[in-house]
Design a protein around this motif. Structure first.
Motif, PDB file in Angstrom:
ATOM      1  N   PRO A   1      -0.670  69.615  28.467  1.00  0.00           N
ATOM      2  CA  PRO A   1      -0.277  68.200  28.427  1.00  0.00           C
ATOM      3  C   PRO A   1       0.856  67.926  27.450  1.00  0.00           C
ATOM      4  N   GLU A   2       1.665  66.953  27.814  1.00  0.00           N
ATOM      5  CA  GLU A   2       2.737  66.489  26.938  1.00  0.00           C
ATOM      6  C   GLU A   2       2.290  65.191  26.271  1.00  0.00           C
ATOM      7  N   LYS A   3       2.555  65.083  24.994  1.00  0.00           N
ATOM      8  CA  LYS A   3       2.143  63.900  24.243  1.00  0.00           C
ATOM      9  C   LYS A   3       3.352  63.028  23.918  1.00  0.00           C
ATOM     10  N   GLY A   4       3.085  61.751  23.751  1.00  0.00           N
ATOM     11  CA  GLY A   4       4.163  60.837  23.402  1.00  0.00           C
ATOM     12  C   GLY A   4       3.631  59.440  23.145  1.00  0.00           C
ATOM     13  N   ARG A   5       4.531  58.480  23.126  1.00  0.00           N
ATOM     14  CA  ARG A   5       4.180  57.098  22.807  1.00  0.00           C
ATOM     15  C   ARG A   5       4.187  56.248  24.078  1.00  0.00           C
ATOM     16  N   LEU A   6       3.096  55.541  24.305  1.00  0.00           N
ATOM     17  CA  LEU A   6       2.990  54.636  25.452  1.00  0.00           C
ATOM     18  C   LEU A   6       3.066  53.194  24.957  1.00  0.00           C
ATOM     19  N   THR A   7       3.904  52.404  25.630  1.00  0.00           N
ATOM     20  CA  THR A   7       4.036  50.990  25.282  1.00  0.00           C
ATOM     21  C   THR A   7       3.922  50.144  26.544  1.00  0.00           C
ATOM     22  N   ILE A   8       3.018  49.182  26.513  1.00  0.00           N
ATOM     23  CA  ILE A   8       2.856  48.239  27.620  1.00  0.00           C
ATOM     24  C   ILE A   8       2.914  46.831  27.039  1.00  0.00           C
ATOM     25  N   VAL A   9       3.766  45.997  27.617  1.00  0.00           N
ATOM     26  CA  VAL A   9       3.919  44.635  27.107  1.00  0.00           C
ATOM     27  C   VAL A   9       3.634  43.622  28.208  1.00  0.00           C
ATOM     28  N   SER A  10       3.290  42.429  27.788  1.00  0.00           N
ATOM     29  CA  SER A  10       3.153  41.292  28.695  1.00  0.00           C
ATOM     30  C   SER A  10       3.896  40.118  28.077  1.00  0.00           C
ATOM     31  N   GLU A  11       4.839  39.568  28.831  1.00  0.00           N
ATOM     32  CA  GLU A  11       5.650  38.451  28.340  1.00  0.00           C
ATOM     33  C   GLU A  11       5.358  37.163  29.096  1.00  0.00           C
ATOM     34  N   THR A  12       4.277  37.159  29.868  1.00  0.00           N
ATOM     35  CA  THR A  12       3.959  36.010  30.721  1.00  0.00           C
ATOM     36  C   THR A  12       2.828  35.182  30.120  1.00  0.00           C
ATOM     37  N   ASP A  13       3.012  33.875  30.098  1.00  0.00           N
ATOM     38  CA  ASP A  13       1.947  32.981  29.639  1.00  0.00           C
ATOM     39  C   ASP A  13       0.791  33.008  30.637  1.00  0.00           C
ATOM     40  N   ASN A  14      -0.403  33.204  30.130  1.00  0.00           N
ATOM     41  CA  ASN A  14      -1.596  33.170  30.977  1.00  0.00           C
ATOM     42  C   ASN A  14      -2.804  32.894  30.089  1.00  0.00           C
ATOM     43  N   PRO A  15      -3.217  31.641  29.989  1.00  0.00           N
ATOM     44  CA  PRO A  15      -4.343  31.294  29.117  1.00  0.00           C
ATOM     45  C   PRO A  15      -5.670  31.910  29.566  1.00  0.00           C
ATOM     46  N   GLU A  16      -5.729  32.420  30.813  1.00  0.00           N
ATOM     47  CA  GLU A  16      -6.970  33.045  31.290  1.00  0.00           C
ATOM     48  C   GLU A  16      -7.244  34.367  30.574  1.00  0.00           C
ATOM     49  N   LEU A  17      -6.190  35.135  30.306  1.00  0.00           N
ATOM     50  CA  LEU A  17      -6.335  36.498  29.789  1.00  0.00           C
ATOM     51  C   LEU A  17      -6.807  36.488  28.336  1.00  0.00           C
ATOM     52  N   GLU A  18      -7.949  37.160  28.082  1.00  0.00           N
ATOM     53  CA  GLU A  18      -8.557  37.120  26.755  1.00  0.00           C
ATOM     54  C   GLU A  18      -8.615  38.471  26.050  1.00  0.00           C
TER      55      GLU A  18
END
Length: 396
Positions: free
Chosen positions: A42-59
């Motif tokens: 396996p290769e290792k590294g840095r994972l980045t996931i972003v969310s830029e959307t307004d959504n008051p449901e997501l907790e």
């Protein structure tokens, strides 16, 4: 008289064909002479996931490994926005973002929901969680999710996930109908059964024959290697080296090689260690004068193999006068559950593998796909390690 240029062209073409043939033979010889290395690096590294959307449901957002059980990290969104980072992630493996929240959708407001979004980890770029409006009557949340930035690999997972979400919404949106009469409410219509299932949808995406890591992952979920061995081998051969050496590519290659390795001999007494409902072991010596033994491997919890066992009962009575005895051998985990099914079948020779002996035989015969019919001689010589019911009925 032939044109000299034509002769030169034909000579060149013949040379190219011979060169190609030699190279193919060399590759085949190398493949046959060298044992396949299934070591995963396996290769290792840095994972980045972003969310830029307004959504008051997501907790809440939790990242899980591909078994959907082991969590890696979590983050609490602010009005739907977050940045999830993992420094030591394994690249080119499937992870799942488990998103949970509370619905604000009319009709389902206040209800809790959760969704597992597949992510093929990449360490070369930032990924983004995309949210789209989803107003299906069966959906609790008003949005559905996907991942952007992962190229063709992620696109396949996105499309597969979207199909599963739509199937779930379809099933949840169906209603049972009742009529009110003098005696109260009477059901007049059940929920309609969907023509699709999670497995059939997954198979549809595998059948697209895309030589991707994501395809190999979907195959690992299905496990039907024997049924589609030729197609899967072609898929593997056409994949990039990176895909072939991925976790799921190596798993697939190993399974296909196991399928191709024919078993020629079994030590029946040592390898097929099974007992009947009274815990008596198979009396192998009593079969020594028979022409063949048909070992039918099944699992009482598996619908197709349980049905095949029922169908085999009729064939068994026809084969017995021909010198062929049929032994039903279960690979169940729970004795009590198998015992109940065994009594219902009322098969003449009905056994269950002892738990300590089961896994070695599963590995030897690749019994991960059931039902499986194996024809042997009483001395353990394997005549055919994968018969169909039609072939069984034609045995002489």
């Amino acid at each position: 008289m032939k044109n000299p240029k034509t002769n030169q062209f034909l000579a060149l073409l013949l040379c190219l064909l011979l060169t190609s043939a030699c190279q193919n033979r060399e590759k085949q010889s190398a493949k046959e002479g060298k044992e396949q290395d299934y070591t995963y690096q396996p290769e290792k590294g840095r994972l980045t996931i972003v969310s830029e959307t307004d959504n008051p449901e997501l907790e809440r957002v939790v990242l899980f490994r591909d078994n959907e059980k082991d969590s890696v990290t979590s983050v609490k969104p602010e009005e739907g926005k977050f940045k999830l980072e993992v420094d030591d992630i394994t690249a080119n493996e499937v992870y799942f973002l488990k998103l949970t929240g509370t619905s604000t959708k009319q009709g389902t407001s206040g209800l809790k929901w959760d969704e597992l979004v597949p992510v093929l980890s990449t360490t070369s770029k930032e990924l983004e969680l995309v949210q789209q409006a989803f107003n299906d009557v069966g959906s609790i949340s008003k949005v559905k999710f996907s991942i952007d930035g992962g190229g063709d690999e992620q696109e396949l997972l996105n499309d597969w996930h979207a199909s599963l979400v739509e199937l779930q919404a379809e099933e949840e949106g169906q209603m049972e109908h009742y009529a009110i009469g003098g005696s109260g409410a009477t059901k007049v219509a059940d929920k309609k059964a969907s023509s699709k299932s999670q497995a059939s949808i997954t198979q549809e995406f595998v059948d697209q024959q895309k030589p991707l890591i994501s395809s190999f992952y979907l195959i690992s979920r299905l496990g039907k290697h024997r049924q589609h061995a030729e197609d899967y081998q072609n898929l593997l051969d056409n994949a990039s080296e990176q895909a072939q050496k991925s976790k799921y590519g190596l798993i697939l290659a190993k399974h296909l090689d196991q399928l191709g390795a024919k078993v020629e001999q079994l030590d029946l007494e040592k390898q097929v260690v099974a007992t009947d409902t009274r815990l008596s072991e198979i009396p192998w010596d009593s079969f020594k004068d028979r022409k063949y033994l048909l070992l039918s491997f099944w699992n009482s919890s598996d619908g197709p193999s349980a049905q095949a066992a029922k169908e085999l009962k009729g064939a068994a009575s026809e084969l017995e006068p021909k010198g062929i005895d049929v032994l039903l051998i279960a690979v169940d985990d729970q004795f009590s559950k198998w015992q109940e099914a065994a009594k219902e079948l009322d098969f003449k020779y009905n056994y269950k593998m002892r738990n300590e002996a089961k896994q070695p035989l599963v590995d030897t015969l690749y019994l991960s796909e059931l039902p499986r019919l194996v024809l042997v001689k009483p001395d353990g010589e394997v005549v055919d390690d994968d018969l169909s019911l039609e072939q069984v009925k034609a045995l002489e």
